[in-house]
Design a protein around this motif. Structure first.
Motif, PDB file in Angstrom:
ATOM      1  N   THR A  99     162.676 158.178  96.319  1.00 47.61           N
ATOM      2  CA  THR A  99     161.229 158.142  96.502  1.00 47.61           C
ATOM      3  C   THR A  99     160.918 158.752  97.859  1.00 47.61           C
ATOM      4  O   THR A  99     161.822 159.034  98.647  1.00 47.61           O
ATOM      5  N   ARG A 100     159.650 158.971  98.144  1.00 47.97           N
ATOM      6  CA  ARG A 100     159.246 159.474  99.459  1.00 47.97           C
ATOM      7  C   ARG A 100     158.761 158.276 100.269  1.00 47.97           C
ATOM      8  O   ARG A 100     157.801 157.624  99.897  1.00 47.97           O
ATOM      9  N   SER A 101     159.434 157.967 101.367  1.00 46.88           N
ATOM     10  CA  SER A 101     159.134 156.746 102.106  1.00 46.88           C
ATOM     11  C   SER A 101     159.420 156.901 103.594  1.00 46.88           C
ATOM     12  O   SER A 101     160.420 157.527 103.985  1.00 46.88           O
ATOM     13  N   ILE A 102     158.563 156.314 104.423  1.00 47.79           N
ATOM     14  CA  ILE A 102     158.795 156.261 105.872  1.00 47.79           C
ATOM     15  C   ILE A 102     160.066 155.472 106.160  1.00 47.79           C
ATOM     16  O   ILE A 102     160.672 155.609 107.224  1.00 47.79           O
ATOM     17  N   PHE A 103     160.489 154.666 105.204  1.00 50.84           N
ATOM     18  CA  PHE A 103     161.747 153.923 105.272  1.00 50.84           C
ATOM     19  C   PHE A 103     162.926 154.879 105.477  1.00 50.84           C
ATOM     20  O   PHE A 103     163.970 154.487 105.995  1.00 50.84           O
ATOM     21  N   TYR A 104     162.763 156.133 105.081  1.00 49.91           N
ATOM     22  CA  TYR A 104     163.840 157.117 105.164  1.00 49.91           C
ATOM     23  C   TYR A 104     163.648 158.076 106.347  1.00 49.91           C
ATOM     24  O   TYR A 104     164.090 159.220 106.311  1.00 49.91           O
ATOM     25  N   ALA A 105     163.014 157.606 107.389  1.00 53.73           N
ATOM     26  CA  ALA A 105     162.672 158.448 108.541  1.00 53.73           C
ATOM     27  C   ALA A 105     163.843 159.288 109.081  1.00 53.73           C
ATOM     28  O   ALA A 105     163.648 160.471 109.404  1.00 53.73           O
ATOM     29  N   PRO A 106     165.067 158.747 109.208  1.00 57.23           N
ATOM     30  CA  PRO A 106     166.144 159.576 109.771  1.00 57.23           C
ATOM     31  C   PRO A 106     166.402 160.857 108.977  1.00 57.23           C
ATOM     32  O   PRO A 106     166.753 161.887 109.560  1.00 57.23           O
ATOM     33  N   GLN A 107     166.228 160.780 107.665  1.00 59.51           N
ATOM     34  CA  GLN A 107     166.425 161.977 106.844  1.00 59.51           C
ATOM     35  C   GLN A 107     165.405 163.051 107.198  1.00 59.51           C
ATOM     36  O   GLN A 107     165.744 164.223 107.372  1.00 59.51           O
ATOM     37  N   VAL A 140     152.781 139.449  96.736  1.00 62.46           N
ATOM     38  CA  VAL A 140     153.396 140.655  96.191  1.00 62.46           C
ATOM     39  C   VAL A 140     154.446 141.161  97.170  1.00 62.46           C
ATOM     40  O   VAL A 140     154.325 140.986  98.381  1.00 62.46           O
ATOM     41  N   GLN A 141     155.468 141.782  96.627  1.00 56.86           N
ATOM     42  CA  GLN A 141     156.543 142.382  97.419  1.00 56.86           C
ATOM     43  C   GLN A 141     156.284 143.883  97.479  1.00 56.86           C
ATOM     44  O   GLN A 141     156.335 144.564  96.453  1.00 56.86           O
ATOM     45  N   LEU A 142     155.996 144.424  98.683  1.00 52.66           N
ATOM     46  CA  LEU A 142     155.582 145.817  98.819  1.00 52.66           C
ATOM     47  C   LEU A 142     156.378 146.568  99.874  1.00 52.66           C
ATOM     48  O   LEU A 142     156.784 146.001 100.889  1.00 52.66           O
ATOM     49  N   PHE A 143     156.568 147.860  99.617  1.00 53.75           N
ATOM     50  CA  PHE A 143     157.114 148.763 100.622  1.00 53.75           C
ATOM     51  C   PHE A 143     155.990 149.214 101.545  1.00 53.75           C
ATOM     52  O   PHE A 143     154.804 149.096 101.250  1.00 53.75           O
ATOM     53  N   GLU A 144     156.410 149.769 102.665  1.00 56.14           N
ATOM     54  CA  GLU A 144     155.488 150.453 103.549  1.00 56.14           C
ATOM     55  C   GLU A 144     155.310 151.903 103.061  1.00 56.14           C
ATOM     56  O   GLU A 144     156.194 152.426 102.370  1.00 56.14           O
ATOM     57  N   PRO A 145     154.183 152.565 103.315  1.00 53.44           N
ATOM     58  CA  PRO A 145     153.076 152.095 104.154  1.00 53.44           C
ATOM     59  C   PRO A 145     152.019 151.281 103.412  1.00 53.44           C
ATOM     60  O   PRO A 145     150.997 150.940 103.994  1.00 53.44           O
ATOM     61  N   ARG A 188     161.148 145.697  89.859  1.00 54.82           N
ATOM     62  CA  ARG A 188     161.874 145.963  88.622  1.00 54.82           C
ATOM     63  C   ARG A 188     163.183 145.177  88.565  1.00 54.82           C
ATOM     64  O   ARG A 188     163.947 145.140  89.521  1.00 54.82           O
ATOM     65  N   THR A 189     163.455 144.566  87.415  1.00 52.31           N
ATOM     66  CA  THR A 189     164.701 143.835  87.195  1.00 52.31           C
ATOM     67  C   THR A 189     165.901 144.766  87.375  1.00 52.31           C
ATOM     68  O   THR A 189     165.934 145.873  86.830  1.00 52.31           O
ATOM     69  N   GLY A 190     166.869 144.326  88.177  1.00 48.23           N
ATOM     70  CA  GLY A 190     168.077 145.118  88.401  1.00 48.23           C
ATOM     71  C   GLY A 190     168.002 146.057  89.574  1.00 48.23           C
ATOM     72  O   GLY A 190     169.015 146.608  89.990  1.00 48.23           O
ATOM     73  N   GLY A 191     166.795 146.259  90.127  1.00 50.08           N
ATOM     74  CA  GLY A 191     166.651 147.121  91.299  1.00 50.08           C
ATOM     75  C   GLY A 191     166.886 146.329  92.569  1.00 50.08           C
ATOM     76  O   GLY A 191     166.747 145.111  92.598  1.00 50.08           O
ATOM     77  N   MET A 192     167.235 147.038  93.637  1.00 50.08           N
ATOM     78  CA  MET A 192     167.521 146.358  94.895  1.00 50.08           C
ATOM     79  C   MET A 192     166.354 145.532  95.432  1.00 50.08           C
ATOM     80  O   MET A 192     166.569 144.401  95.894  1.00 50.08           O
ATOM     81  N   PRO A 193     165.105 146.031  95.394  1.00 51.03           N
ATOM     82  CA  PRO A 193     164.011 145.208  95.926  1.00 51.03           C
ATOM     83  C   PRO A 193     163.920 143.849  95.248  1.00 51.03           C
ATOM     84  O   PRO A 193     163.774 142.822  95.923  1.00 51.03           O
TER      85      PRO A 193
END
Length: 332
Positions: free
Chosen positions: A39-47, A189-194, A142-147
């Motif tokens: 996915t496209r995420s600020i979580f992946y900033a080093p990349q 709810v469980q959410l990613f940033e941003p 999602r069931t089975g996903g890391m989050p």
């Protein structure tokens, strides 16, 4: 006069031809790596820093970046030779290995080392404690996903049965979870940033806890390639990992503002202010891996999390699916 014009024209053509030849030569000297990100995420900033600051280019690598939107799609793309390297959760490599893959994907570099989601409540809470979730309606992943697996792991650590102590909703597609919460579904709810920060700024929800802080170190998202690609292109992956390591060091030494400006081109729909806020959240809680080496204790933690969630198909030894040689060589 005609002769002069002809001479100038020939000189111009020669110059253009030379420049084109130089350009082609430069491109020919670069090794292209087709990179599929989950996915496209600020979580992946080093990349993104490795790309924007020219670290990959300086290592002679041209990155062809594609966002493949989802762990299943990303892994399928890698296995079908649609990508050379995949940025995806390490759990997917275990799922594939358990299916007796003859050319399994191998984890060779860490990008993130914690969960990247946050617990968002509908109402502001001054003194949050996890027991408040009991009896609530919780919008999970999602069931089975890391989050989702990490979310359940954290809940259990706080004495909450995710399938018994609350109303857990898991039948909403990943992309529709934020809009479902915004429209009134769920107390938490469980959410990613941003998205989590944007919801807080918009008054839709309020961040009350971090699953990344609560879950401990885990190989949440990293780079993997099929064993056959590693065998044939080990030197390319060494340079790839060196560029990543340089970006990790750059992030450690840089301010939030510098990091945000570096990765902003990848997030044109997000304000610089929000990017800075998100980067600070992730950096302060140690979400960005500081080296590319995947730690054995993190791999064991992954097994524990998957087993608790009932999603571990088999125990896979660290040495079987984690290549540490590339990272260690780069770090020397």
């Amino acid at each position: 006069m005609k002769g002069l014009r002809k001479l100038l024209l020939l000189s111009f053509i020669a110059l253009v031809t030379t420049l084109l030849a130089v350009g082609c030569s430069s491109n020919d000297d670069m090794d292209k790596v087709r990179l599929a990100e989950v996915t496209r995420s600020i979580f992946y900033a080093p990349q993104y820093v490795a790309i924007s600051e020219g670290f990959f280019e300086e290592e002679g690598i041209e990155i062809d970046l594609t966002t493949t939107w989802g762990g299943d799609t990303t892994m399928t793309t890698l296995l079908a030779n649609g990508a050379d390297v995949a940025l995806v959760g390490a759990e997917t490599s275990i799922y594939v290995y358990a299916q007796d893959a003859n050319d399994p994907p191998i984890n060779f570099a860490a990008l993130t080392q914690t969960d990247g989601t946050f617990l968002v409540s509908r109402e502001p809470i001054d003194d949050f404690n996890w027991d408040m979730l009991k009896g609530s309606t919780f919008l999970g992943q999602r069931t089975g996903g890391m989050p989702q697996m990490v979310g359940e792991h954290v809940l259990r650590n706080h004495g909450i049965d995710p399938h018994g102590d609350l109303n857990l909703i898991q039948n909403i597609d990943f992309g529709n979870i934020p809009s479902a919460f915004a429209s009134g579904t769920g107390d938490y709810v469980q959410l990613f940033e941003p998205t989590a920060t944007q919801f807080e700024l918009d008054g839709i929800g309020h961040i009350v806890a971090s699953f990344g802080v609560e879950s401990g170190t885990v190989p949440y998202t990293g780079f993997m390639a099929k064993q056959s690609y590693i065998d044939k292109n080990g030197e390319v992956l060494e340079r790839f990992t060196k560029a990543l390591y340089r970006a990790q060091q750059w992030i450690e030494a840089s301010s939030t503002e510098e990091i945000a400006k570096s990765i902003q081109p990848f997030f044109s729909d997000t304000s610089l202010e929000v990017i800075e806020y998100v980067v600070e959240n992730y950096k302060s809680q140690g979400s960005y891996a500081t080296t590319p080496r995947i730690k054995e204790e993190a791999w064991e933690n992954l097994h524990t999390i998957m087993e608790q969630a009932g999603e571990l198909p088999m125990t896979v030894p660290y040495e079987e699916l984690v290549n540490t040689e590339i990272a260690e060589k780069v770090m020397e």
